[in-house]
Design a protein around this motif. Structure first.
Motif, PDB file in Angstrom:
ATOM      1  N   LEU A 116       0.807  -1.218   0.000  1.00 53.60           N
ATOM      2  CA  LEU A 116       0.000   0.000   0.000  1.00 53.60           C
ATOM      3  C   LEU A 116       0.846   1.276   0.000  1.00 53.60           C
ATOM      4  CD1 LEU A 116      -2.824  -0.997   2.497  1.00 53.60           C
ATOM      5  CD2 LEU A 116      -3.146  -0.286   0.130  1.00 53.60           C
ATOM      6  N   ARG A 117       2.164   1.135   0.185  1.00 56.25           N
ATOM      7  CA  ARG A 117       3.011   2.332   0.260  1.00 56.25           C
ATOM      8  C   ARG A 117       2.966   3.173  -1.017  1.00 56.25           C
ATOM      9  NH1 ARG A 117       6.376   4.060   3.866  1.00 56.25           N
ATOM     10  NH2 ARG A 117       6.349   2.053   4.964  1.00 56.25           N
ATOM     11  N   PRO A 118       3.023   2.555  -2.208  1.00 59.51           N
ATOM     12  CA  PRO A 118       2.945   3.390  -3.420  1.00 59.51           C
ATOM     13  C   PRO A 118       1.651   4.190  -3.498  1.00 59.51           C
ATOM     14  CG  PRO A 118       3.765   1.203  -3.961  1.00 59.51           C
ATOM     15  CD  PRO A 118       3.299   1.142  -2.541  1.00 59.51           C
ATOM     16  N   VAL A 119       0.558   3.630  -2.987  1.00 61.77           N
ATOM     17  CA  VAL A 119      -0.720   4.347  -3.016  1.00 61.77           C
ATOM     18  C   VAL A 119      -0.681   5.512  -2.025  1.00 61.77           C
ATOM     19  CG1 VAL A 119      -3.224   4.147  -2.867  1.00 61.77           C
ATOM     20  CG2 VAL A 119      -1.865   2.169  -3.556  1.00 61.77           C
ATOM     21  N   ALA A 120      -0.111   5.266  -0.829  1.00 61.42           N
ATOM     22  CA  ALA A 120       0.015   6.341   0.164  1.00 61.42           C
ATOM     23  C   ALA A 120       0.897   7.465  -0.382  1.00 61.42           C
ATOM     24  CB  ALA A 120       0.597   5.782   1.462  1.00 61.42           C
ATOM     25  N   GLU A 121       1.968   7.095  -1.069  1.00 65.20           N
ATOM     26  CA  GLU A 121       2.858   8.102  -1.659  1.00 65.20           C
ATOM     27  C   GLU A 121       2.155   8.841  -2.795  1.00 65.20           C
ATOM     28  OE1 GLU A 121       6.168   5.671  -2.679  1.00 65.20           O
ATOM     29  OE2 GLU A 121       7.119   5.863  -0.695  1.00 65.20           O
ATOM     30  N   GLU A 122       1.288   8.131  -3.501  1.00 65.08           N
ATOM     31  CA  GLU A 122       0.517   8.755  -4.578  1.00 65.08           C
ATOM     32  C   GLU A 122      -0.426   9.821  -4.022  1.00 65.08           C
ATOM     33  OE1 GLU A 122      -2.714   7.343  -7.989  1.00 65.08           O
ATOM     34  OE2 GLU A 122      -1.414   5.854  -7.021  1.00 65.08           O
ATOM     35  N   ILE A 123      -1.003   9.562  -2.852  1.00 64.13           N
ATOM     36  CA  ILE A 123      -1.886  10.546  -2.205  1.00 64.13           C
ATOM     37  C   ILE A 123      -1.108  11.824  -1.889  1.00 64.13           C
ATOM     38  CG2 ILE A 123      -3.310  11.029  -0.177  1.00 64.13           C
ATOM     39  CD1 ILE A 123      -3.815   7.985   0.003  1.00 64.13           C
ATOM     40  N   VAL A 124       0.084  11.655  -1.322  1.00 65.98           N
ATOM     41  CA  VAL A 124       0.910  12.814  -0.961  1.00 65.98           C
ATOM     42  C   VAL A 124       1.337  13.578  -2.216  1.00 65.98           C
ATOM     43  CG1 VAL A 124       3.062  13.551   0.130  1.00 65.98           C
ATOM     44  CG2 VAL A 124       1.713  11.708   1.162  1.00 65.98           C
ATOM     45  N   SER A 125       1.754  12.838  -3.243  1.00 69.22           N
ATOM     46  CA  SER A 125       2.182  13.482  -4.490  1.00 69.22           C
ATOM     47  C   SER A 125       1.046  14.267  -5.120  1.00 69.22           C
ATOM     48  CB  SER A 125       2.707  12.432  -5.481  1.00 69.22           C
ATOM     49  OG  SER A 125       3.870  11.808  -4.983  1.00 69.22           O
ATOM     50  N   ALA A 126      -0.143  13.677  -5.116  1.00 69.37           N
ATOM     51  CA  ALA A 126      -1.302  14.354  -5.706  1.00 69.37           C
ATOM     52  C   ALA A 126      -1.621  15.639  -4.941  1.00 69.37           C
ATOM     53  CB  ALA A 126      -2.515  13.423  -5.707  1.00 69.37           C
ATOM     54  N   ALA A 127      -1.511  15.587  -3.610  1.00 68.99           N
ATOM     55  CA  ALA A 127      -1.762  16.786  -2.806  1.00 68.99           C
ATOM     56  C   ALA A 127      -0.735  17.868  -3.123  1.00 68.99           C
ATOM     57  CB  ALA A 127      -1.733  16.441  -1.318  1.00 68.99           C
ATOM     58  N   ARG A 128       0.522  17.478  -3.279  1.00 66.21           N
ATOM     59  CA  ARG A 128       1.576  18.447  -3.588  1.00 66.21           C
ATOM     60  C   ARG A 128       1.408  19.041  -4.988  1.00 66.21           C
ATOM     61  NH1 ARG A 128       6.473  14.890  -1.030  1.00 66.21           N
ATOM     62  NH2 ARG A 128       6.368  15.714   1.098  1.00 66.21           N
ATOM     63  N   GLU A 129       0.905  18.214  -5.911  1.00 65.37           N
ATOM     64  CA  GLU A 129       0.757  18.657  -7.295  1.00 65.37           C
ATOM     65  C   GLU A 129      -0.608  19.282  -7.573  1.00 65.37           C
ATOM     66  OE1 GLU A 129       1.549  15.131  -9.501  1.00 65.37           O
ATOM     67  OE2 GLU A 129       3.621  14.946  -8.743  1.00 65.37           O
TER      68      GLU A 129
END
Length: 236
Positions: A116-129
């Motif tokens: 699930l880590r890539p999905v959690a990182e995707e959430i953070v990346s989407a928020a930053r972008e």
């Protein structure tokens, strides 16, 4: 062959209906479609560049979910969720998700949690972008996939339904103020606690995260009252 062509046509229509419903849900969550406003199927269809039929069918799907309500001879009104509704949705999610996260922390294999880590990182990346649709989709996948590790499909369905009904308001304003990033980063914190086997810490993090989400609802409603952005989808 005629039957096959007809079947393919029906499948294509159903797929389009589902795609439109997904786009409308995203617009509801992001605040493009505003609570209390009435939208017509032909008006929305013109923005999508398609016929009104799949839009009308998609709106009926959303009506069954309680997200909109039909308005005779006008279209569909986006339902408003009041503070009491939001408090009750949060309470139910807390009662379900917090102990479930504790149970999963005790029993789930590390590799399933680490997946699930890539999905959690995707959430953070989407928020930053500032990718709101990407944020919402990744957030949905993370939470429902995580709960799925408990092995109870009905529990996942129930939480998925609660998430639809307790949609975020004014997400654009919250994104612009930087309020989404702290909530996004809580997913990585939760995952690290679960991987460490910290049941109490994971439950506390999930409780805090749901409370944070509830505060975002409240702030989003306040910002929505201050701002009146024109809907990108168009009103009926």
């Amino acid at each position: 062959m005629g039957h096959l062509k007809q079947t393919n046509l029906i499948t294509a229509q159903e797929r389009l209906r589902d795609q439109v419903a997904h786009a409308l849900r995203a617009a509801l969550i992001s605040g493009e479609l505003r609570p209390g406003e009435v939208y017509s199927a032909p008006g929305l269809a013109a923005d999508f560049g398609i016929s009104a039929t799949p839009v009308r069918e998609a709106m009926l799907d959303l009506a069954r979910e309680g997200l909109v309500e039909p308005v005779r001879n006008k279209g569909f009104r986006v339902t408003e969720v009041n503070e009491r509704d939001l408090d009750q949705y949060t309470e139910i999610r807390t009662l379900i998700e917090v102990p479930t996260v504790g149970r999963i922390t005790r029993s789930a294999p590390r590799e399933e949690l680490e997946a699930l880590r890539p999905v959690a990182e995707e959430i953070v990346s989407a928020a930053r972008e500032h990718d709101l649709i990407g944020y919402l989709e990744a957030d949905r996948r993370f939470h429902l996939t995580l709960l799925g590790l408990a092995g109870n499909e009905r529990l996942v369905e129930a939480v998925g339904e609660l998430r639809k009904r307790s949609r975020l308001y004014g997400l654009t304003a919250l994104d612009e103020s930087g309020e989404l990033l702290p909530s996004a980063e809580e997913h990585l914190e939760l995952l690290d606690l679960m991987l460490a086997g910290d049941v109490e810490g994971a439950e506390a993090c999930m409780t805090r995260h749901l409370g944070h989400v509830r505060s975002l609802w409240a702030e989003g409603r306040t910002e929505r009252g201050k701002q009146h952005p024109k809907s990108a989808l168009g009103a009926g």
